[in-house]
Design an enzyme around this catalytic site. Structure first.
Site, PDB file in Angstrom:
ATOM      1  N   ASP A  36     -28.181   5.348  36.272  1.00  0.00           N
ATOM      2  CA  ASP A  36     -29.369   5.974  35.599  1.00  0.00           C
ATOM      3  C   ASP A  36     -28.882   6.825  34.104  1.00  0.00           C
ATOM      4  O   ASP A  36     -29.462   6.846  33.063  1.00  0.00           O
ATOM      5  CB  ASP A  36     -30.271   7.075  36.312  1.00  0.00           C
ATOM      6  CG  ASP A  36     -31.411   6.147  37.172  1.00  0.00           C
ATOM      7  OD1 ASP A  36     -30.742   5.460  38.091  1.00  0.00           O
ATOM      8  OD2 ASP A  36     -32.365   5.827  36.827  1.00  0.00           O
ATOM      9  N   ARG A  88     -40.012   1.519  37.232  1.00  0.00           N
ATOM     10  CA  ARG A  88     -39.062   2.370  37.422  1.00  0.00           C
ATOM     11  C   ARG A  88     -37.909   1.549  37.217  1.00  0.00           C
ATOM     12  O   ARG A  88     -37.931   0.309  36.806  1.00  0.00           O
ATOM     13  CB  ARG A  88     -39.194   2.973  38.849  1.00  0.00           C
ATOM     14  CG  ARG A  88     -39.802   2.119  40.087  1.00  0.00           C
ATOM     15  CD  ARG A  88     -39.058   0.810  40.113  1.00  0.00           C
ATOM     16  NE  ARG A  88     -37.768   1.241  40.522  1.00  0.00           N
ATOM     17  CZ  ARG A  88     -36.724   0.169  40.615  1.00  0.00           C
ATOM     18  NH1 ARG A  88     -37.064  -0.985  40.338  1.00  0.00           N
ATOM     19  NH2 ARG A  88     -35.314   0.434  40.878  1.00  0.00           N
TER      20      ARG A  88
HETATM   21  O1  MRU Z   1     -36.153   5.977  40.991  1.00  0.00           O
HETATM   22  P1  MRU Z   1     -36.138   4.773  40.358  1.00  0.00           P
HETATM   23  O2  MRU Z   1     -36.401   3.511  41.363  1.00  0.00           O
HETATM   24  O3  MRU Z   1     -36.411   4.552  39.052  1.00  0.00           O
HETATM   25  O4  MRU Z   1     -34.195   4.734  40.330  1.00  0.00           O
HETATM   26  C1  MRU Z   1     -33.618   3.463  40.082  1.00  0.00           C
HETATM   27  C2  MRU Z   1     -32.208   3.665  40.152  1.00  0.00           C
HETATM   28  O5  MRU Z   1     -31.659   4.564  40.652  1.00  0.00           O
HETATM   29  C3  MRU Z   1     -31.549   2.439  39.776  1.00  0.00           C
HETATM   30  O6  MRU Z   1     -30.281   2.153  40.378  1.00  0.00           O
HETATM   31  C4  MRU Z   1     -30.956   2.548  38.329  1.00  0.00           C
HETATM   32  O7  MRU Z   1     -32.148   3.078  37.659  1.00  0.00           O
HETATM   33  C5  MRU Z   1     -30.520   1.455  37.540  1.00  0.00           C
HETATM   34  S1  MRU Z   1     -31.617   0.105  37.298  1.00  0.00           S
HETATM   35  C6  MRU Z   1     -30.900  -0.960  36.372  1.00  0.00           C
END
Ligand code: MRU
Length: 348
Positions: free
Chosen positions: A236, A45
Site C-alpha cells: 500500500d 479496495r
Molecule cells: O484493505 P484493502 O483490501 O484495500 O488492502 C489491500 C492490500 O493490502 C493490498 O495488498 C495492497 O493494496 C496491494 S493491491 C495491488
C-alpha cells in the site's frame, strides 16, 4: 477478467467487491461523494484501484463544477481533492493520483473550463490504462524470479480487482503461469475482510491457476513443512528506506519467511513508493471499526461489549524483504540506494 472500474457515460461503475464471489454486481457512482463512499466502504479496495477510483472521482467532481473562470474552478476542485484525500489514509496511490490530476489542472490554466474538464477525464482514463500496462511489466519482471515449479504464498488480494487489471502480486503469478511455469498458490484467507478467500481464490480459479486457501495463522506451519517456495504480496505504501505497509498480517508472514529461509517479495508499481516518507513508522496506518472483527454474518459472536483492535495494515521492515518487484525491474537490498535509483529512473 472483469474490469474493476470503468466509465459508463458520465457515471463510474465499479465491481462491488463486498459481494464477491457470490454476486458479480456493479456499483454506480453518480457523484464524487459516491466515489469517496465506495472507497471508504470497501466497494473498491486495493492500493492502485483506490488511486484510479480517486482520479475518476475527481474528474466526476470536476465535471459538475459551475465556474466562470479558472480561479473559482480551481478553488472548488481543490476542495473536492481535499475530501478525496481523506477517503483512506494508508495507500499512497490515492495521493499520487490526486497529484497527477492536480498537475493536469495546473497545466490547463489558460484553457476554457470545458477543455479542463475534458483533460481531467482523459487523465483519469490514462491512469487506468497505464496501470494495466505497468502490471503486465511487473508480471514479466517478477515471473523471471519464480522457480519453474513453485508453491507461492500470497496475502490479501493484489490481483486484477485491486488494480486497473491483471494485478501486482497476482500479475507476477499470472505471468509465471502464462510462461508455462508449474505454479500453485496458497492464499491466506485474510481476516477480517477475507480478500484472500473471496477475491484471490475467485480470480485464480477463473484463471485456472491451482489455489488452496489457508487460515492466516497456518502460514508459518506450511513454511516450516517446506510447502512454500516463495512469498509474494502487494503493498500500500513503501517508504524510501523500503519499509512496506501492506494488509495486516504481512509483517508476520515476512518474519516467518525469514525464520524458514523462504524468499519474501513485494510486487508494486513505483507509484507505491513514497519518497517523502523516511521509514515505515511515518506511514499512517488505518484503524477500522471493531464490528468488522466481532460481527460475523450479521451476528455478534463475542460478548457484546468486547473491544477489538482492528489495524487494517502493518509495516514490514525493509530488512525482511528479498526484493521489490516493479515495472522497472526488481529492486534489491540494500534499499536505501537502490530505491532512490529506481525512483529517479522513473522521473527521467
Ligand atoms: O484493505 P484493502 O483490501 O484495500 O488492502 C489491500 C492490500 O493490502 C493490498 O495488498 C495492497 O493494496 C496491494 S493491491 C495491488
Amino acid at each position: 477478467m472483469i474490469p474493476t472500474i470503468k466509465w459508463e457515460g458520465s457515471h463510474i461503475l465499479m465491481i462491488d467487491q463486498r459481494k464477491l464471489p457470490a454476486k458479480v454486481s456493479w456499483y454506480r457512482c453518480r457523484t464524487y461523494r459516491d466515489v469517496i463512499g465506495a472507497i471508504k466502504k470497501m466497494v473498491i479496495r486495493g492500493a492502485p484501484a483506490i488511486g484510479i477510483a480517486a482520479a475518476m472521482g475527481l474528474s466526476l467532481g470536476a465535471s459538475s463544477i459551475r465556474a466562470g473562470n479558472f480561479v473559482s474552478f480551481k478553488k472548488r476542485f481543490d476542495n473536492i481533492a481535499g475530501e478525496m484525500l481523506l477517503a483512506r489514509p494508508t495507500a499512497v496511490n490515492l495521493r499520487w493520483a490526486v497529484d497527477r490530476m492536480r498537475a493536469v489542472l495546473e497545466t490547463s490554466a489558460k484553457s476554457p473550463v470545458i477543455a479542463i474538464k475534458e483533460a481531467l477525464r482523459n487523465e483519469s482514463e490514462s491512469i487506468l490504462t497505464e496501470d494495466i500496462e505497468i502490471n503486465h511489466r511487473i508480471g514479466i519482471n517478477g515471473a523471471a524470479i519464480i522457480p519453474d515449479e513453485a508453491a507461492i504464498l500470497t496475502h490479501c488480494n493484489a490481483g486484477s480487482l485491486a488494480t486497473g487489471g491483471y494485478g501486482t502480486a497476482l500479475g507476477v503469478i499470472r505471468a509465471g503461469h502464462e510462461m508455462g511455469k508449474k505454479i500453485k498458490v496458497f492464499a491466506d484467507e485474510t481476516r477480517p475482510w477475507l480478500q484472500g478467500l473471496r477475491l484471490t481464490a475467485f480470480e485464480l480459479i477463473e484463471e485456472g491457476i491451482p489455489v488452496t486457501v489457508i487460515v492466516d495463522s497456518a502460514a508459518g506451519s506450511l513454511m516450516r513443512r517446506k510447502m512454500i517456495d516463495i512469498v509474494i504480496t502487494g503493498a500500500d505504501r513503501i517508504a524510501s528506506n523500503g519499509d512496506t505497509a501492506n494488509k495486516i498480517g504481512t509483517y508476520s508472514l515476512a518474519v516467518l519467511a525469514r525464520e524458514n529461509n523462504v524468499p519474501f517479495y513485494v510486487a508494486a508499481p513505483l507509484s507505491t513508493i513514497d519518497m517523502s516518507v523516511k521509514d515505515g513508522d511515518r506511514i499512517p496506518v488505518e484503524e477500522r471499526g471493531s464490528d468488522e472483527i466481532c460481527i460475523i454474518r450479521g451476528r455478534h459472536l463475542g460478548p457484546r461489549d468486547v473491544p477489538a483492535c482492528n489495524p487494517a495494515f502493518d509495516i514490514t521492515p525493509a530488512r525482511y524483504l528479498s526484493g521489490i518487484i516493479t515495472e522497472k525491474g526488481v529492486i534489491l537490498p540494500p534499499f536505501k540506494g537502490t530505491i532512490k535509483k529506481a525512483f529517479s529512473s522513473q522521473q527521467a
